[in-house]
Design a protein around this motif. Structure first.
Motif, PDB file in Angstrom:
ATOM      1  N   ALA A 191     -86.591   0.249 -62.163  1.00 53.14           N
ATOM      2  CA  ALA A 191     -86.674  -1.184 -62.440  1.00 53.14           C
ATOM      3  C   ALA A 191     -86.044  -1.560 -63.773  1.00 53.14           C
ATOM      4  CB  ALA A 191     -88.133  -1.624 -62.429  1.00 53.14           C
ATOM      5  N   VAL A 192     -86.078  -0.634 -64.753  1.00 53.60           N
ATOM      6  CA  VAL A 192     -85.594  -0.971 -66.090  1.00 53.60           C
ATOM      7  C   VAL A 192     -84.196  -0.404 -66.341  1.00 53.60           C
ATOM      8  CG1 VAL A 192     -86.042  -0.785 -68.558  1.00 53.60           C
ATOM      9  CG2 VAL A 192     -87.950  -1.080 -66.964  1.00 53.60           C
ATOM     10  N   ARG A 193     -84.062   0.924 -66.204  1.00 52.60           N
ATOM     11  CA  ARG A 193     -82.802   1.566 -66.564  1.00 52.60           C
ATOM     12  C   ARG A 193     -81.709   1.309 -65.526  1.00 52.60           C
ATOM     13  NH1 ARG A 193     -83.723   5.151 -70.761  1.00 52.60           N
ATOM     14  NH2 ARG A 193     -85.929   5.618 -71.142  1.00 52.60           N
ATOM     15  N   ILE A 194     -82.003   1.590 -64.259  1.00 47.49           N
ATOM     16  CA  ILE A 194     -81.004   1.386 -63.208  1.00 47.49           C
ATOM     17  C   ILE A 194     -80.934  -0.077 -62.813  1.00 47.49           C
ATOM     18  CG2 ILE A 194     -80.354   1.976 -60.830  1.00 47.49           C
ATOM     19  CD1 ILE A 194     -81.587   4.710 -61.248  1.00 47.49           C
ATOM     20  N   GLY A 195     -82.111  -0.670 -62.607  1.00 50.19           N
ATOM     21  CA  GLY A 195     -82.161  -2.085 -62.261  1.00 50.19           C
ATOM     22  C   GLY A 195     -81.681  -2.409 -60.876  1.00 50.19           C
ATOM     23  N   GLY A 196     -81.508  -1.390 -60.033  1.00 50.92           N
ATOM     24  CA  GLY A 196     -80.994  -1.630 -58.695  1.00 50.92           C
ATOM     25  C   GLY A 196     -82.064  -1.748 -57.637  1.00 50.92           C
ATOM     26  N   LEU A 197     -83.322  -1.637 -58.046  1.00 54.74           N
ATOM     27  CA  LEU A 197     -84.416  -1.686 -57.081  1.00 54.74           C
ATOM     28  C   LEU A 197     -85.498  -2.616 -57.580  1.00 54.74           C
ATOM     29  CD1 LEU A 197     -85.641  -0.545 -54.457  1.00 54.74           C
ATOM     30  CD2 LEU A 197     -86.718   1.238 -55.839  1.00 54.74           C
ATOM     31  N   ASN A 198     -85.870  -3.554 -56.745  1.00 57.83           N
ATOM     32  CA  ASN A 198     -86.938  -4.478 -57.082  1.00 57.83           C
ATOM     33  C   ASN A 198     -88.274  -3.843 -56.697  1.00 57.83           C
ATOM     34  OD1 ASN A 198     -88.504  -6.664 -57.693  1.00 57.83           O
ATOM     35  ND2 ASN A 198     -87.862  -7.889 -55.940  1.00 57.83           N
ATOM     36  N   VAL A 199     -89.152  -3.628 -57.664  1.00 54.74           N
ATOM     37  CA  VAL A 199     -90.421  -2.963 -57.378  1.00 54.74           C
ATOM     38  C   VAL A 199     -91.623  -3.892 -57.525  1.00 54.74           C
ATOM     39  CG1 VAL A 199     -89.580  -0.692 -58.038  1.00 54.74           C
ATOM     40  CG2 VAL A 199     -90.591  -2.168 -59.778  1.00 54.74           C
ATOM     41  N   SER A 200     -91.390  -5.163 -57.824  1.00 53.46           N
ATOM     42  CA  SER A 200     -92.520  -6.057 -58.043  1.00 53.46           C
ATOM     43  C   SER A 200     -92.553  -7.259 -57.105  1.00 53.46           C
ATOM     44  CB  SER A 200     -92.520  -6.561 -59.499  1.00 53.46           C
ATOM     45  OG  SER A 200     -91.322  -7.258 -59.773  1.00 53.46           O
ATOM     46  N   GLY A 201     -91.437  -7.658 -56.547  1.00 50.26           N
ATOM     47  CA  GLY A 201     -91.435  -8.856 -55.725  1.00 50.26           C
ATOM     48  C   GLY A 201     -91.182  -8.589 -54.258  1.00 50.26           C
ATOM     49  N   ASN A 202     -91.430  -7.372 -53.804  1.00 51.22           N
ATOM     50  CA  ASN A 202     -91.160  -7.024 -52.417  1.00 51.22           C
ATOM     51  C   ASN A 202     -92.220  -7.584 -51.488  1.00 51.22           C
ATOM     52  OD1 ASN A 202     -88.833  -5.346 -52.956  1.00 51.22           O
ATOM     53  ND2 ASN A 202     -90.253  -3.858 -53.817  1.00 51.22           N
ATOM     54  N   THR A 203     -91.860  -7.675 -50.222  1.00 47.95           N
ATOM     55  CA  THR A 203     -92.814  -8.095 -49.192  1.00 47.95           C
ATOM     56  C   THR A 203     -92.826  -7.059 -48.076  1.00 47.95           C
ATOM     57  OG1 THR A 203     -91.097  -9.397 -48.074  1.00 47.95           O
ATOM     58  CG2 THR A 203     -92.476 -10.545 -49.685  1.00 47.95           C
ATOM     59  N   GLY A 204     -93.833  -7.128 -47.230  1.00 46.87           N
ATOM     60  CA  GLY A 204     -93.933  -6.194 -46.120  1.00 46.87           C
ATOM     61  C   GLY A 204     -94.237  -4.795 -46.603  1.00 46.87           C
ATOM     62  N   ILE A 205     -93.700  -3.817 -45.883  1.00 48.66           N
ATOM     63  CA  ILE A 205     -94.005  -2.422 -46.189  1.00 48.66           C
ATOM     64  C   ILE A 205     -93.417  -1.995 -47.530  1.00 48.66           C
ATOM     65  CG2 ILE A 205     -91.971  -1.436 -45.050  1.00 48.66           C
ATOM     66  CD1 ILE A 205     -93.809   0.773 -43.998  1.00 48.66           C
ATOM     67  N   MET A 206     -92.313  -2.608 -47.956  1.00 52.48           N
ATOM     68  CA  MET A 206     -91.698  -2.244 -49.229  1.00 52.48           C
ATOM     69  C   MET A 206     -92.563  -2.648 -50.416  1.00 52.48           C
ATOM     70  SD  MET A 206     -89.106  -0.461 -48.820  1.00 52.48           S
ATOM     71  CE  MET A 206     -88.617  -0.469 -50.537  1.00 52.48           C
ATOM     72  N   ARG A 207     -93.502  -3.533 -50.174  1.00 53.54           N
ATOM     73  CA  ARG A 207     -94.420  -3.921 -51.252  1.00 53.54           C
ATOM     74  C   ARG A 207     -95.293  -2.738 -51.666  1.00 53.54           C
ATOM     75  NH1 ARG A 207     -99.488  -8.122 -50.611  1.00 53.54           N
ATOM     76  NH2 ARG A 207    -100.000  -8.336 -52.834  1.00 53.54           N
ATOM     77  N   TYR A 208     -95.644  -1.891 -50.675  1.00 53.80           N
ATOM     78  CA  TYR A 208     -96.546  -0.768 -50.931  1.00 53.80           C
ATOM     79  C   TYR A 208     -95.811   0.558 -51.086  1.00 53.80           C
ATOM     80  CZ  TYR A 208     -99.388  -4.371 -48.679  1.00 53.80           C
ATOM     81  OH  TYR A 208     -99.970  -5.555 -48.340  1.00 53.80           O
ATOM     82  N   PHE A 209     -94.523   0.580 -50.759  1.00 58.32           N
ATOM     83  CA  PHE A 209     -93.801   1.853 -50.718  1.00 58.32           C
ATOM     84  C   PHE A 209     -93.748   2.583 -52.059  1.00 58.32           C
ATOM     85  CE2 PHE A 209     -89.892   4.356 -50.977  1.00 58.32           C
ATOM     86  CZ  PHE A 209     -90.109   5.241 -49.927  1.00 58.32           C
ATOM     87  N   PRO A 210     -93.411   1.916 -53.178  1.00 54.86           N
ATOM     88  CA  PRO A 210     -93.347   2.657 -54.445  1.00 54.86           C
ATOM     89  C   PRO A 210     -94.664   3.332 -54.815  1.00 54.86           C
ATOM     90  CG  PRO A 210     -92.264   0.530 -54.662  1.00 54.86           C
ATOM     91  CD  PRO A 210     -92.977   0.510 -53.349  1.00 54.86           C
ATOM     92  N   ALA A 211     -95.778   2.603 -54.669  1.00 55.39           N
ATOM     93  CA  ALA A 211     -97.079   3.184 -55.002  1.00 55.39           C
ATOM     94  C   ALA A 211     -97.422   4.327 -54.055  1.00 55.39           C
ATOM     95  CB  ALA A 211     -98.157   2.105 -54.933  1.00 55.39           C
ATOM     96  N   ALA A 212     -97.151   4.137 -52.760  1.00 51.50           N
ATOM     97  CA  ALA A 212     -97.443   5.188 -51.779  1.00 51.50           C
ATOM     98  C   ALA A 212     -96.606   6.427 -52.038  1.00 51.50           C
ATOM     99  CB  ALA A 212     -97.194   4.655 -50.365  1.00 51.50           C
ATOM    100  N   LEU A 213     -95.343   6.238 -52.418  1.00 52.19           N
ATOM    101  CA  LEU A 213     -94.459   7.367 -52.688  1.00 52.19           C
ATOM    102  C   LEU A 213     -94.965   8.180 -53.882  1.00 52.19           C
ATOM    103  CD1 LEU A 213     -91.803   8.862 -52.092  1.00 52.19           C
ATOM    104  CD2 LEU A 213     -90.669   7.262 -53.660  1.00 52.19           C
ATOM    105  N   CYS A 214     -95.364   7.499 -54.945  1.00 61.34           N
ATOM    106  CA  CYS A 214     -95.877   8.194 -56.130  1.00 61.34           C
ATOM    107  C   CYS A 214     -97.178   8.934 -55.817  1.00 61.34           C
ATOM    108  CB  CYS A 214     -96.106   7.202 -57.266  1.00 61.34           C
ATOM    109  SG  CYS A 214     -94.582   6.449 -57.906  1.00 61.34           S
ATOM    110  N   LEU A 215     -98.013   8.357 -54.973  1.00 60.42           N
ATOM    111  CA  LEU A 215     -99.263   9.014 -54.589  1.00 60.42           C
ATOM    112  C   LEU A 215     -99.029  10.254 -53.731  1.00 60.42           C
ATOM    113  CD1 LEU A 215    -101.820   6.194 -53.661  1.00 60.42           C
ATOM    114  CD2 LEU A 215    -102.069   7.923 -55.440  1.00 60.42           C
ATOM    115  N   SER A 216     -97.954  10.250 -52.965  1.00 58.41           N
ATOM    116  CA  SER A 216     -97.732  11.319 -51.992  1.00 58.41           C
ATOM    117  C   SER A 216     -97.027  12.543 -52.561  1.00 58.41           C
ATOM    118  CB  SER A 216     -96.921  10.786 -50.810  1.00 58.41           C
ATOM    119  OG  SER A 216     -95.625  10.404 -51.225  1.00 58.41           O
TER     120      SER A 216
END
Length: 314
Positions: free
Chosen positions: A161-186
């Motif tokens: 979100a900061v260095r690359i800036g190519g991925l929105n991790v805060s304003g997503n909807t649907g399954i992508m809203r939960y994907f970053p957190a789920a990925l880190c947990l897994s």
């Protein structure tokens, strides 16, 4: 009769565990130097007086002995009445109803990623078992087990979100809203279970049924993916179910990092605002999730008593 006694024992264990956990929650809240009544008045009144604090203490039932407070809470909780949030003034049930679906979505998606990732990485590690790349995978797995999920979440935000800036991790909807957190947990789960799957595959491919399958002319790939892999996965299901229960508890800080309004976000917010009614219920739900996952794990263990090595090769 055996099943009836088993379930009686399990129900008794559930009741005793929930009573102990919730009682400890009450004790820890009361041992804190922060007075809930003072915190409540401070949030709702610009000028705080001793009379207002005493009135709030009586209103919240904090003037009664701790065991009396706990007994009243348990009695109301059995009727699904968990009181009113001291921070928002809304029903605790309403607050939980908003947060629980978010946490469940994160945990279920995390379980899916963990399961698929473990199978793919574990199978790859089996093929590379005697190669130097297999050693690299083992080292990466150790690294994945060593890094906490909340640190991965912070690193994910910093990099993508900061260095690359190519991925929105805060304003997503649907399954992508939960994907970053789920990925880190897994990640830690993938690191652990991929190694277990690779070891199980190594063992299963040396079993008698695999030898007889080769004698019948079946190819190694068919034996691996249609016989050895299912057997190896089934052996890990009880442990995997317990891990899903732990994921709900582990999501507490990760949800906060990604600003997901789940149980974890609600719990931390309630602790900061000293919202004891919400804290007690969230702790109850987390304990109940662990208990349910353990019960499912026990049920799976009972169903897996059959020796997989004796299963007929199709």
């Amino acid at each position: 009769m055996e099943n009836r006694s088993y379930w009686k024992k399990k129900i008794l264990e559930v009741i005793l565990t929930l009573l102990v956990v919730t009682l400890l929650s009450f004790l820890l809240m009361r041992l804190s130097p922060i007075d809930p009544a003072t915190a409540y008045v401070t949030r709702n009144t610009p000028i705080v007086t001793a009379e207002q604090i005493q009135e709030a203490r009586v209103k919240l039932g904090l003037d009664q002995p701790l065991l009396v407070q706990y007994g009243q809470w348990v009695f109301k909780a059995c009727q699904l009445d968990f009181g009113i949030s001291l921070a928002s003034g809304r029903s605790v049930t309403t607050e939980i109803g908003k947060a629980l679906p978010v946490s469940l979505a994160v945990v279920l998606l995390s379980g899916l990623i963990m399961g698929l990732g473990s199978i793919m990485v574990g199978s790859l590690h089996y093929f590379l078992w005697d190669h130097w790349l297999g050693l690299v995978l083992s080292l990466v797995a150790i690294l994945g087990l060593s890094i906490p999920a909340f640190y991965l979440a912070s690193l994910f935000l910093d990099v993508f979100a900061v260095r690359i800036g190519g991925l929105n991790v805060s304003g997503n909807t649907g399954i992508m809203r939960y994907f970053p957190a789920a990925l880190c947990l897994s990640v830690s789960g993938i690191a652990f279970y991929s190694q277990m799957i690779a070891g199980n595959l190594k063992k299963e491919m040396n079993e008698d049924y695999a030898f007889y399958a080769r004698c019948r002319g079946l190819k190694e790939g068919r034996i691996l993916f249609f016989h050895a892999l299912p057997h190896g996965i089934m052996r890990l299901l009880p442990s995997f179910m317990q891990t899903l229960g732990l994921c709900l508890a582990g999501a507490v800080i990760v949800e906060r990092v990604f600003s997901l309004p789940g149980l974890g976000y609600l719990l931390i917010d309630s602790v900061m605002k000293w919202d004891s009614p919400v804290i007690h219920v969230v702790v109850l739900i987390l304990a109940l999730a662990l208990i349910i996952s353990n019960i499912f794990a026990d049920m799976i263990k009972k169903g897996l008593k059959e020796d997989f090595s004796k299963v007929e090769v199709l």
